[in-house]
Structure formats: structure tokens, C-alpha cells
Design an enzyme around this catalytic site. Structure first.
Site, PDB file in Angstrom:
ATOM      1  CE1 TYR A 142      -3.856  -2.076  -0.231  1.00  0.00           C
ATOM      2  CE2 TYR A 142      -3.195  -3.063   1.849  1.00  0.00           C
ATOM      3  CZ  TYR A 142      -4.014  -3.047   0.731  1.00  0.00           C
ATOM      4  OH  TYR A 142      -4.984  -4.011   0.575  1.00  0.00           O
ATOM      5  CE  LYS A 200      -6.919 -29.288  -1.181  1.00  0.00           C
ATOM      6  NZ  LYS A 200      -7.876 -29.430  -2.302  1.00  0.00           N
ATOM      7  CB  CYS A 232     -10.886 -14.886   4.005  1.00  0.00           C
ATOM      8  SG  CYS A 232      -9.526 -16.056   3.753  1.00  0.00           S
ATOM      9  CD  GLN A 265     -16.428 -35.816  -4.377  1.00  0.00           C
ATOM     10  OE1 GLN A 265     -15.273 -35.912  -4.777  1.00  0.00           O
ATOM     11  NE2 GLN A 265     -17.331 -36.763  -4.583  1.00  0.00           N
ATOM     12  NE  ARG A 313       0.052  -6.650   9.423  1.00  0.00           N
ATOM     13  CZ  ARG A 313      -0.958  -7.471   9.168  1.00  0.00           C
ATOM     14  NH1 ARG A 313      -2.147  -6.980   8.891  1.00  0.00           N
ATOM     15  NH2 ARG A 313      -0.787  -8.778   9.195  1.00  0.00           N
ATOM     16  CB  CYS A 344     -14.738 -18.689   7.470  1.00  0.00           C
ATOM     17  SG  CYS A 344     -13.745 -20.183   7.789  1.00  0.00           S
TER      18      CYS A 344
END
Length: 641
Positions: free
Chosen positions: A172, A429, A349, A419, A220, A362
Site C-alpha cells: 500500500y 491439503k 476470505c 469429496q 505494520r 469463511c
């Protein structure tokens, strides 16, 4: 474990935090279109505060209209915003938590509709991601924006917030001035390291003067841009003490910008948990103020160890607060099995916000962004059958059980998960299976009866006569009309991933969607040579998402061959015949694996209609679905059936 380090108090310039757990700023898209705080945003943050963090940092809040990064970003560029910000602060304070306002200017990382015109930046270099023309800021405009940050901080203090965080990370505006990647100025704000730091230091100093000595100011930063032509950790180590001298009371050490390969600012499941801790430690060694670590940390045990080891003074848990707002309280009580873990899929998100321009949620927590009071059971004693124990079915069962339904779930396979079972097998995963295990435990606690290895047919429905049904039977593999498709060495990708079928090398995979690409990843990790054939001329799985980037990278590094625009004309004993334009070839294959979509399993709808049983069809049984839609659709069905 006690987690006594994580749950010990800490002070930032007089602001006493009850523990060292932080919810960092995460854009939600919940603000009103005029930049004011909405009731939805207040409910969302209050719900997170109830979970027990020491500090909550709001999402980005624009200091000037031209600094907005997305359409529903909240603002603080006039006193008109103070009442809404005050209401937000009061809601968080009622939960015993401190709250900071993150003040922000997007610079070039925005688009005209959000910024109200051409984006402004240090130099007229378009964003790699947004690709929007941008206008170089004049010296006068720089001074105006410095003042805008200071004025926004004063409004935060007047609204009753406990601190401000200046957003100098992720590409930014402040990062853009710091970085030679985005700053090509030749005046006092560009060129040398000293000049590139000037704007950021002026912002921090102006905010400090405006709010006084005793109001906490956090900054930050990205401790390393991790991009060619950007700044590195050594630069950030030199910057950090200068920020403190200018007035910063704490440094929040993030990493990357949005054009960093793999988007490490919001790292996916492909990245190791806590991968950024060493950068927080490097910054901490340069300053005397608290340092906050962030970067794919979802487990309080990891955070506790990191603080105890001196990596940081506080730790930010971002997306874990979306997945389970109560995870800290559960961890403190030792209820680890009750925690719904974030798997860093990014689907609900950041990717929903960035690529779909939709408010965040979510994937695994349908309540996120739809916070509601716990309703009294409205269906006590009614009987609900859920047909299918995949993500949609399990989600429906949990929601219906809350309403007082007597829920029975029927799954034709021997194991619940649908699935998710094959989806959890490719590299990185594995954590997807955690949700299935969590959902089954929750279902057991709520009295849901789960029948595995039992298929529902018309006779069972006629004899059982439930009051309502959620049809979540999923889908079965699509079998295209390709000569040789029924040969014995032709296997389905899901059977391969779940171990029902064992492929030989070399393997040819038909289809380069996520199932095909992840199956290739799975096989390559096991030493099987892979060629992927895709009919489309472009990759169905793009490299713009974090997971997509790492998936493509692994396949390339492991030597996968991918043929785009390839039409399969037949399958023989020696391989797959295909055509690319005018070129024809036979791809050698001892195994051929199909990943060509699926067909809905909704045949019971006619039976339910005949019997007059109310039902809802959800998940893949209703049509192709992502995991996000399946879980949310199931939850909605369980609440509405």
C-alpha cells in the site's frame, strides 16, 4: 499445556492487554457504501472480541477517499465517521478487549471505482495486480496525506479507540514510497534509502504529534517484500529503529506485497505454519518496543512457543479468528478437539474479497459475517434425514440439530467426508480432513445419528417417512464418450487419491482443473511421471491465487508435462491419443486417470416428491460446487428446512 506465556499480560505505551493474542486487520467488505461503520461490521468484531484476544485491530480505514482500496472500506477522513467508530469501540470494549483502528491509504493498489478517480502513488507506475494507471503525488499532495493520517488518528482517539495502527505493509501507499520497486522519484521522497523512508517517517511523526505521547501508535510493515526490485529484510531492520524514533510504540512485522509470488502476505496452505517468525525476531533484535509476529499462525501452542523463544512479544491470529472466533477460549480450557481449525484455503476470505469483490466469510464457518443470536430450538422432535455425509450434508446436520431436529445422516460409503476425503490427499491439503473429524465430533455431541455404509433408496424412504430430508448425495464421476474409456487401466482421480486404485507410471491425467492438477501433484510426490491433457487453451487453474501459484510451481519443478488445447481422441493399451491443432500424438501411459467433472446424484428427488416429503437439495447433488458453497448451502438448508 498451560499457554501461560501467550496468556500473560503485556503493555504497549500504557495500554494494558490481558494477553498477547492479537486479531490483526483483515478487510471484510462489511462497511457501508459511504464508508461508515455498519451494524454487520460491529457484530462481526464483537463476536471475535468475545473469543478472548488481548487486542483487536480493525480492518483498513481510509484516511482520505482517494485512499480506499475497496468499495466498502470504512473511512476516517471527516468527523462524520466518529459516531460509527465509537459504536464499534464500545461493542469491543464490552467484551473486555482493547481495539486499535488501522489507518490506511491504498496508493496504487486500488481501482478508480473505489478511489473515486485515478489512483495516486509515489510514481506513475501501475500496480502489477490492479494494472490501473496512477498519478504521481506532488509534494503538496504528500503533505496533505501526511496530515490526513494525523487527523484520522485524532478521530480514532476521540471515538474511544485504544490505539491506531499505521498500515505500512503489503504494497500500500507507505510501502510504495519505501520500495524501489514502486518509487522512481528523483526529489526528496525518492532515490536514496533516506529519501524513500522520509514519507513514512513523516506520517508516524505527524500521528505522534497529533495524538500526544500517551496514545499507542503501532506500525505494520512488510519486513521483506520478497519481490524482484523490492526492499529486503536488511532494509527493514534499518527502518524499524527509525520508526520507533519517529513515534512508533510497536512494530507489526508482516511480509510481502500483493504482487509477491504466492501472495505470502496472506499465505496459503502450501506455506509452513509460522514461516515468518524469523523476520519478526530479526526486527525485535533492532528495537526496544514490542514486536507483533504474523504469518500463517493458527495454533496457540505455536504462538506460545514463539513468544517464549523470543521471536516476538505478541502474535497475530488472522484467519483463525474467522474459522473459529472461540479458539482462544477453547485452547485455554484444553478443548483442542472443539477447535475448528483454519486451513489457509483463502477461498472464503481474501480471494472472495479480491477476485469476487464480495464481503469475506469463511469456507468452514458459515456464521462468519452472518453473526446472529442463538435462537431457541424451533423444531423439537421433528425427524430429519440427511442423505450424504459430505461437506454439505454434515453442515446441514449440525445446523438442524441446533434447531432441535432429531437428525440421522446416511452415507453410502464406509467413511464420512464425501469429496473432502480425496481433496485432503494431495500435498499440503491434509488439514482439510480436520474439518470432517471436527464436524463428526460435533454431530455426535448434538445427538446426530450417523449411518455409514448405508445407501438410501425409495423403500427406505417409504418405510422411514422422515418429516424432512436434506439431499446431499454428492456427484459421481462423469464418463465421457472417448474410445477406450472403459479399459481396465483407466482410473478415476478420486479413487486414486483415496487409495482405491493404484496407478502405474507413467500416468496421463485427463483434465487440468483442480482435481486433475492436484492429482498430478499427488502422483509426482510419489515418483510417478505425469502428463496432464486439457481441452481448453488456457489453464482452468490460474496462477493468480496463492494455492494456484504454488501448485503450478510444484508441477513445473517436478517435471510434469501439461498439454493445453489437447483433444483426446482415444485410449489404447500404450497410451492416450490426442490432437493439438494439426498435431497428433500418442502420450505414453500405463495408467490413464480421469478428472473430467461429475454428474449430480439427485435421483431421489422424484421419490421425495411422490411421497410428499419436504426436502432441500444441496452441494454437488444440486450442481458443481466449491467447498465454500457446499458447506454454506448445507448450513442454510439445516436452518431453513
Amino acid at each position: 499445556m498451560s499457554l501461560e506465556t501467550l496468556f500473560s499480560p503485556v503493555t504497549i505505551n500504557g495500554m494494558i492487554l490481558r494477553n498477547r493474542a492479537v486479531m490483526p486487520a483483515m478487510g471484510s467488505g462489511y462497511g457501508n457504501t459511504d464508508g461508515t461503520v455498519s451494524d454487520r461490521l460491529v457484530r462481526y468484531l464483537a463476536r471475535r472480541a468475545r473469543g478472548g484476544a488481548g487486542l483487536i485491530i480493525t480492518e483498513v480505514c481510509a484516511v482520505t477517499p482517494r485512499g480506499k482500496g475497496f468499495l466498502r472500506e470504512i473511512g476516517a477522513w471527516s468527523d462524520d465517521f466518529i459516531p460509527g467508530l465509537a459504536g464499534l469501540a464500545e461493542a469491543v470494549h464490552r467484551e473486555g478487549v482493547k481495539v486499535a483502528l488501522q489507518i490506511h491509504h491504498a496508493g496504487r493498489e486500488t481501482f478508480a471505482a473505489a478511489a473515486g478517480g485515478t489512483p495516486e502513488a509515489p510514481s506513475p507506475i501501475p500496480s502489477v495486480i490492479m494494472r490501473q494507471p496512477c498519478e504521481e503525488m506532488s509534494a503538496d499532495r504528500i503533505a496533505e496525506v501526511v496530515e490526513a493520517f494525523a487527523s484520522a488518528a485524532v478521530r480514532a482517539r476521540k471515538a474511544g479507540l485504544d490505539a491506531v495502527e499505521i498500515h505500512g505493509a503489503h504494497g500500500y501507499l507507505l510501502t510504495q514510497f519505501l520500495s524501489p520497486f514502486s518509487n522512481s522519484r528523483t526529489d526528496r521522497y525518492g532515490g536514496s534509502e533516506e529519501n524513500r523512508m522520509r514519507f513514512v517517517l513523516e506520517v508516524v511523526a505527524a500521528v505522534r504529534r497529533a495524538v500526544g505521547d500517551r496514545f499507542p501508535v503501532l506500525v505494520r510493515i512488510s519486513a521483506d517484500e520478497l519481490i524482484k526490485g523490492g526492499y529486503d529484510l536488511e532494509f527493514a531492520k534499518r527502518l524499524a529503529p527509525r520508526l520507533v524514533s519517529a513515534g512508533a510504540d510497536a512494530i507489526h512485522a508482516s511480509v510481502g506485497v500483493y504482487s509477491t509470488p504466492g501472495n505470502l502476505s496472506i499465505a496459503s496452505m502450501d506455506t509452513e505454519a509460522g514461516f515468518n517468525l524469523f523476520r519478526a525476531r530479526a526486527i525485535r533484535e533492532q528495537v526496544e518496543v514490542p514486536v507483533i509476529a504474523v504469518g500463517r499462525i493458527n495454533d496457540p501452542r505455536l504462538a506460545d512457543r514463539a513468544i517464549a523463544a523470543g521471536d516476538a512479544d505478541l502474535v497475530s491470529f488472522g484467519r483463525q479468528h474467522l474459522a473459529d472466533p472461540d479458539f482462544l477460549a477453547k485452547a485455554r480450557e484444553g478443548r483442542w478437539d472443539d477447535i475448528r481449525w483454519c486451513v489457509s484455503c483463502n477461498q472464503g476470505c481474501i480471494e472472495r474479497l479480491m477476485f469476487e469483490m464480495q464481503p469475506v466469510t469463511c469456507t468452514f464457518n458459515p456464521e462468519c459475517g452472518n453473526e446472529r443470536e442463538q435462537a431457541a430450538p424451533d423444531a423439537p422432535g421433528r425427524r430429519l434425514w440427511v442423505i450424504g455425509a459430505g461437506p454439505a450434508g454434515l453442515s446441514a446436520a449440525l445446523a438442524a440439530a441446533e434447531r432441535g431436529f432429531k437428525v440421522e445422516v446416511f452415507e453410502k460409503e464406509e467413511t464420512p467426508g464425501g469429496q473432502i476425503l480425496p481433496a485432503s490427499r494431495p500435498p499440503h491439503k491434509e488439514a482439510f480432513l480436520d474439518w470432517v473429524n471436527w464436524a463428526v465430533r460435533q454431530a455426535n455431541e448434538r445427538g446426530v445419528i450417523l449411518h455409514c455404509g448405508r445407501e438410501v433408496d425409495a423403500e427406505l424412504l417409504k418405510s422411514g417417512r422422515p418429516d424432512a430430508v436434506v439431499l446431499a448425495a454428492g456427484a459421481s464421476p462423469s464418463v465421457p464418450k472417448i474410445p477406450g474409456i472403459h479399459r481396465c487401466h483407466v482410473l478415476d482421480a478420486r479413487d486414486v487419491l483415496t487409495g482405491k486404485a493404484t496407478p502405474m507410471t507413467p500416468a496421463a491425467i485427463l483434465g487440468a482443473g483442480y482435481v486433475g492438477m492436484e492429482t498430478a501433484d499427488y502422483l509426482l510426490a510419489r515418483g510417478i511421471d505425469v502428463t496432464v491433457l486439457e481441452m481448453q487453451a488456457a489453464y482452468p487453474v490460474g496462477k493468480h491465487t496463492s494455492h494456484g501459484y504454488w501448485l503450478h510451481l510444484r508441477l513445473k519443478e517436478r517435471g510434469a508435462r501439461i498439454l493445453l488445447g489437447a483433444t483426446v481422441t482415444g485410449i489404447g493399451e500404450q497410451g492416450v491419443s490426442c490432437r493439438q491443432g494439426e498435431k497428433e500424438e500418442i502420450v505414453p501411459a500405463a495408467s490413464v486417470i480421469t478428472a473430467l467433472g461429475a454428474r449430480m446424484e439427485n435421483g431421489l428427488e422424484d421419490v421425495l416428491r411422490e411421497l410428499g416429503i419436504s426436502w432441500r437439495t444441496v452441494g454437488d447433488a444440486a450442481g458443481p460446487r466449491r467447498l465454500l458453497e457446499a458447506i454454506h448451502e448445507g448450513d442454510r438448508a439445516g436452518r431453513e428446512v
